[in-house]
Design an enzyme around this catalytic site. Structure first.
Site: not given
Ligand code: PEP
Length: 269
Positions: A232, A114, A24, A116, A26, A186, A192
C-alpha cells in the site's frame, strides 16, 4: 541505457547499495494500455529522477514484448520485470513461461513468491527456491517476496515467518548469487489493503531479513542484498518508507498503475 552526464544512477551513499523502485501491475492493463502508461511515466520523469533509484516495471506477460520494444527503441531508463516464471526449462507445462523465455526479452528482474502466488496458486518455499534458482540460471535477478499475515504478526511470529521464508527461498543457492538478490518485505496485511506499515515496521522487517541472510550466508552477502518494502505504498508515504533504515527501495502495486502517482513515488527520494 545511456545516461546524461551527471545523472548516472548513484548508490545510496550511506549503504553503497543501489535503490530499486518496482511497479507490480499484477493482472491489470492490456498491452496497448501498458504502452500508454509507460509513455506517460517517461514524460513525467526528468533526467535527475533516474539518478537515485533504478526503476523496474512488471507488466503481465502479454505486455513484455511490447514494453521491451518501447523501452529499447526510445532508450528509456526502465528495467523490464516479470511477475512470475516456471522453474522448468521447457516441456509439457501448459500455460507456463520459462526463465530463458524471459531473459530473451531482456527481462532483468523477476518477482518470485509474491504472497498472492503463495495464497492463490499454492506456491511453497520449495517452489520459490526452484524459481529463484531458475531466475539466477538465466542471469536475471529475483525479487523474492516475504511477509507475515496479520494473525502471525499478532501471535508474535513475524520473526519466525520471515526467517523461514528467507531460508526456504535461498537454500542451496550460492552465496555470490544470494548477494545479488532483492528481497521485498511485504507484510501481507498491508498489501492492497490501504494499511501501510510504519517506517519502523519496514525497518524492523528489513533487519530481521538481513540478519537471517547474515546467519546463513555471512555479513558481506547480507550487506549486499537489497531489501524493498511493499504494501500500500502511495506518493504520500513513499518518502518516509524509503528513508527507513535498511530499506533499499519499494515494491509498489496499486499506485504503479497510475503513471503520475508512480512518478511521484520515484521522485520522493
Ligand atoms: C504488491 O503487489 O506487491 C503490493 C505491494 O501491492 P499494493 O502496493 O497494491 O499493496
Amino acid at each position: 541505457m545511456s545516461a546524461k552526464k551527471g545523472y548516472e544512477l548513484k548508490p545510496n551513499p550511506a549503504t553503497g547499495r543501489y535503490r530499486l523502485i518496482s511497479g507490480n501491475w499484477k493482472m491489470n492493463l492490456n498491452h496497448l494500455e501498458a504502452i500508454s502508461i509507460v509513455q506517460k511515466l517517461y514524460f513525467e520523469l526528468r533526467d535527475v529522477d533516474y539518478a537515485f533509484s533504478e526503476i523496474s516495471i512488471h507488466p503481465p506477460a502479454t505486455s513484455l514484448r511490447s514494453l521491451q520494444l518501447l523501452i529499447e527503441s526510445d532508450r528509456m531508463r526502465f528495467s523490464l520485470g516479470a511477475q512470475n516464471l516456471y522453474f522448468e526449462q521447457k516441456g509439457a507445462f501448459t500455460g507456463e513461461i520459462s526463465a530463458s523465455m524471459l531473459s530473451k526479452l531482456n527481462v532483468r528482474y523477476v518477482i518470485v513468491g509474491h504472497s498472492e502466488r503463495r495464497k492463490f496458486f499454492g506456491e511453497t518455499d520449495e517452489i520459490v527456491n526452484k524459481k529463484v534458482a531458475a531466475t539466477f540460471g538465466e542471469a536475471m535477478t529475483p525479487i523474492v517476496c516475504v511477509g507475515e499475515s496479520m494473525q502471525e504478526r499478532e501471535d508474535g511470529k513475524t520473526d519466525d515467518v520471515l526467517s523461514q521464508q528467507v531460508r526456504g527461498a535461498f537454500g542451496e543457492i550460492a552465496p555470490e548469487l544470494v548477494a545479488k538478490a532483492v528481497v521485498a518485505y511485504e507484510p501481507i496485511w498491508a498489501i492492497g489493503t490501504g494499511l501501510v506499515a510504519t517506517p519502523e515496521d519496514a525497518s524492523s522487517g528489513a533487519s530481521l531479513i538481513r540478519d537471517e541472510i547474515e546467519r546463513n550466508f555471512g555479513v558481506e552477502v547480507a550487506n549486499s542484498v537489497r531489501i524493498q518494502y511493499g504494501g500500500s505504498v502511495t506518493p504520500t508515504t513513499a518518502a518516509e518508507l524509503l528513508a527507513a533504515d535498511g530499506v533499499d527501495g519499494l515494491l509498489v502495486g496499486g499506485a504503479s498503475l497510475d503513471a503520475e502517482a508512480f512518478a511521484r513515488i520515484v521522485r520522493s527520494l
